[in-house]
Design a protein around this motif. Sequence first.
Motif, PDB file in Angstrom:
ATOM      1  N   LEU A 147       0.832  -1.201   0.000  1.00 37.77           N
ATOM      2  CA  LEU A 147       0.000   0.000   0.000  1.00 37.77           C
ATOM      3  C   LEU A 147       0.868   1.254   0.000  1.00 37.77           C
ATOM      4  N   GLU A 148       1.905   1.252   0.803  1.00 37.44           N
ATOM      5  CA  GLU A 148       2.783   2.416   0.878  1.00 37.44           C
ATOM      6  C   GLU A 148       3.573   2.611  -0.416  1.00 37.44           C
ATOM      7  N   GLU A 149       4.033   1.511  -1.010  1.00 39.94           N
ATOM      8  CA  GLU A 149       4.784   1.611  -2.265  1.00 39.94           C
ATOM      9  C   GLU A 149       3.938   2.183  -3.396  1.00 39.94           C
ATOM     10  N   ASN A 150       2.620   1.981  -3.292  1.00 44.24           N
ATOM     11  CA  ASN A 150       1.718   2.443  -4.354  1.00 44.24           C
ATOM     12  C   ASN A 150       0.900   3.674  -3.951  1.00 44.24           C
ATOM     13  N   ASN A 151       1.302   4.311  -2.837  1.00 36.53           N
ATOM     14  CA  ASN A 151       0.634   5.525  -2.359  1.00 36.53           C
ATOM     15  C   ASN A 151      -0.871   5.341  -2.188  1.00 36.53           C
ATOM     16  N   ILE A 152      -1.236   4.178  -1.687  1.00 36.82           N
ATOM     17  CA  ILE A 152      -2.650   3.871  -1.434  1.00 36.82           C
ATOM     18  C   ILE A 152      -2.980   4.269   0.000  1.00 36.82           C
ATOM     19  N   ARG A 153      -4.056   4.999   0.150  1.00 36.24           N
ATOM     20  CA  ARG A 153      -4.456   5.461   1.479  1.00 36.24           C
ATOM     21  C   ARG A 153      -4.894   4.282   2.353  1.00 36.24           C
ATOM     22  N   TYR A 154      -4.422   4.276   3.596  1.00 35.12           N
ATOM     23  CA  TYR A 154      -4.800   3.182   4.490  1.00 35.12           C
ATOM     24  C   TYR A 154      -4.614   3.610   5.937  1.00 35.12           C
ATOM     25  N   THR A 155      -5.172   2.855   6.823  1.00 28.23           N
ATOM     26  CA  THR A 155      -4.873   2.958   8.248  1.00 28.23           C
ATOM     27  C   THR A 155      -4.902   1.548   8.818  1.00 28.23           C
ATOM     28  N   SER A 156      -4.216   1.349   9.919  1.00 28.10           N
ATOM     29  CA  SER A 156      -4.206   0.054  10.594  1.00 28.10           C
ATOM     30  C   SER A 156      -4.587   0.290  12.043  1.00 28.10           C
ATOM     31  N   ILE A 157      -5.625  -0.394  12.496  1.00 34.28           N
ATOM     32  CA  ILE A 157      -6.106  -0.173  13.857  1.00 34.28           C
ATOM     33  C   ILE A 157      -6.183  -1.484  14.623  1.00 34.28           C
ATOM     34  N   VAL A 158      -5.926  -1.401  15.913  1.00 42.01           N
ATOM     35  CA  VAL A 158      -6.148  -2.540  16.814  1.00 42.01           C
ATOM     36  C   VAL A 158      -7.568  -2.389  17.347  1.00 42.01           C
ATOM     37  N   PRO A 159      -8.448  -3.322  17.066  1.00 46.03           N
ATOM     38  CA  PRO A 159      -9.868  -3.119  17.369  1.00 46.03           C
ATOM     39  C   PRO A 159     -10.202  -3.300  18.845  1.00 46.03           C
ATOM     40  N   VAL A 160     -11.286  -2.650  19.241  1.00 46.47           N
ATOM     41  CA  VAL A 160     -11.893  -2.875  20.555  1.00 46.47           C
ATOM     42  C   VAL A 160     -13.252  -3.511  20.313  1.00 46.47           C
ATOM     43  N   TRP A 161     -13.471  -4.679  20.888  1.00 41.28           N
ATOM     44  CA  TRP A 161     -14.725  -5.398  20.671  1.00 41.28           C
ATOM     45  C   TRP A 161     -15.620  -5.324  21.900  1.00 41.28           C
ATOM     46  N   THR A 162     -16.921  -5.249  21.630  1.00 42.45           N
ATOM     47  CA  THR A 162     -17.915  -5.382  22.695  1.00 42.45           C
ATOM     48  C   THR A 162     -18.630  -6.721  22.539  1.00 42.45           C
ATOM     49  N   ASP A 163     -19.305  -7.129  23.573  1.00 45.25           N
ATOM     50  CA  ASP A 163     -19.979  -8.431  23.567  1.00 45.25           C
ATOM     51  C   ASP A 163     -21.320  -8.313  22.839  1.00 45.25           C
ATOM     52  N   SER A 164     -21.242  -8.098  21.533  1.00 43.05           N
ATOM     53  CA  SER A 164     -22.460  -7.851  20.744  1.00 43.05           C
ATOM     54  C   SER A 164     -22.593  -8.811  19.576  1.00 43.05           C
ATOM     55  N   GLY A 165     -21.733  -9.817  19.518  1.00 43.64           N
ATOM     56  CA  GLY A 165     -21.720 -10.720  18.376  1.00 43.64           C
ATOM     57  C   GLY A 165     -22.366 -12.062  18.637  1.00 43.64           C
ATOM     58  N   LYS A 166     -23.418 -12.063  19.451  1.00 40.70           N
ATOM     59  CA  LYS A 166     -24.112 -13.317  19.740  1.00 40.70           C
ATOM     60  C   LYS A 166     -25.606 -13.133  19.511  1.00 40.70           C
ATOM     61  N   LEU A 167     -26.208 -14.151  18.943  1.00 39.00           N
ATOM     62  CA  LEU A 167     -27.658 -14.170  18.769  1.00 39.00           C
ATOM     63  C   LEU A 167     -28.297 -14.733  20.028  1.00 39.00           C
ATOM     64  N   LYS A 168     -29.106 -13.931  20.678  1.00 41.66           N
ATOM     65  CA  LYS A 168     -29.801 -14.398  21.881  1.00 41.66           C
ATOM     66  C   LYS A 168     -31.007 -13.507  22.131  1.00 41.66           C
ATOM     67  N   TYR A 169     -32.183 -14.125  22.222  1.00 40.87           N
ATOM     68  CA  TYR A 169     -33.399 -13.354  22.459  1.00 40.87           C
ATOM     69  C   TYR A 169     -33.325 -12.700  23.838  1.00 40.87           C
ATOM     70  N   GLN A 170     -33.559 -11.365  23.879  1.00 44.16           N
ATOM     71  CA  GLN A 170     -33.321 -10.597  25.098  1.00 44.16           C
ATOM     72  C   GLN A 170     -34.552 -10.426  25.989  1.00 44.16           C
ATOM     73  N   ASN A 171     -35.760 -10.600  25.436  1.00 40.56           N
ATOM     74  CA  ASN A 171     -36.995 -10.411  26.193  1.00 40.56           C
ATOM     75  C   ASN A 171     -37.027  -9.035  26.863  1.00 40.56           C
ATOM     76  N   ALA A 172     -36.687  -8.003  26.091  1.00 40.88           N
ATOM     77  CA  ALA A 172     -36.621  -6.640  26.609  1.00 40.88           C
ATOM     78  C   ALA A 172     -37.950  -5.922  26.429  1.00 40.88           C
ATOM     79  N   SER A 173     -38.193  -4.939  27.265  1.00 36.66           N
ATOM     80  CA  SER A 173     -39.394  -4.113  27.139  1.00 36.66           C
ATOM     81  C   SER A 173     -39.242  -3.160  25.964  1.00 36.66           C
TER      82      SER A 173
END
Length: 405
Positions: free
Chosen positions: A275-301
């Motif tokens: 990417l750098e050799e070809n002047n392509i715009r980029y960024t590299s990030i270390v992600p922060v994850w939340t516990d939101s990647g599960k399917l589960k019925y919540q029974n919320a109001s």
Amino acid sequence: MKNFEFDHLIRELKRSSAPVVIFGTKKVGSLTYHALTNAGIKIDYFCDDAESALNKKSIYNIPIISSKELQKLDPELNVFIGAWVVYQILIQLKKLKIKNVHNSVNLFKNTDFSKIDTGMSAHEIRRRVDIYNAECNTLTKEDSTEVKVKYVDITVTEACSMKCESCSNLMQYYLTPKNSDTDLLFKSVDKLMKVVDTIYEFRVVGGEPFINKQIGKVINRLLKYKSIKEIVIYTNATIIPKGENFDCLKNDKVFVEITDYGNLSRKKDELIKLLEENNIRYTSIVPVWTDSGKLKYQNASEEELIEKFNNCCMIDKTTILNGKLYRCPFSANAHNLNAIPHNKDDVVDLGDDSKTIDEIKIAVEKLHKNKKYLEACKHCNGRDHLAPKIKPAIQTKKPLSIPKY
């Protein structure tokens, strides 16, 4: 939310003895700090409710406080929203009855960041400022006849080179993942572009988007639309694109966002070098994850569902998946997996030839306005900025079973 003319804003801030606070400690908050400091304004506090931010205690030697502590300060304090989630923070500040709330639109417009050491590239600054401005513009022009969409995720494949057990896009539930049908994808994008006036950021996602060997054709198709401001490809740096799939990245409207999962992102260094050799715009990030990647019925109001929807950081992430338009990626993949009850009001079928362009436009507007919550909200843990953080990219050996609802 106030957006004073620049000179007037700076003059009033210098006259006032009330504290100046920046709500947000990440990149947009940093840009707000540099812009205000460059204009000669002293910042008294940063504000953030995320535990990771509060644990730092300070940034640029300025104390970090929680939103609850704002009420202890001078009631005439000035708060600048320095984060992408402008709407959610506005709601929070209204509840706290903070009256002097500012956006940074004119502040950014009148700051020459090229003369300031922000630690960010000019490309990254441009992208962050454009998205921030788009969010503020959306909030201040609710009655506009133009249809402007902040983000659209276009899913080019259900397949991923990883199998993260807590993937928020639900890739861990796909037994036989497939690439998106290119003809249907083009048809749905063409249809969408006939009914919206501006898309600030088209985000090409998966799974891992470079698995789809047609990704170059997809990106080149998106580049034909002048009303698309930016095209961002999200990759986990496990695959090096070649030929058309790489050459398409050289356009100035294209930006590559690398999610760095350490050793799992095994080709990160090689990809960055290219990417750098070809002047392509980029960024590299270390992600922060939340516990939101599960399917589960919540029974919320209903009240809880409305609050979850309004506070969600994905509230503006419209998604195209297999010819259909959804309000968020969780909703898109949950419907695509048949993991939740189908709600026709949560989906716009862009591939439906029986609908006129006017009818599709009405449906798209309805999807973006006056929504209280989605069917998917009943099955999601929620994704606000206070959600519990988890270790990212823990791998599962086999796809997870979809729970019955």
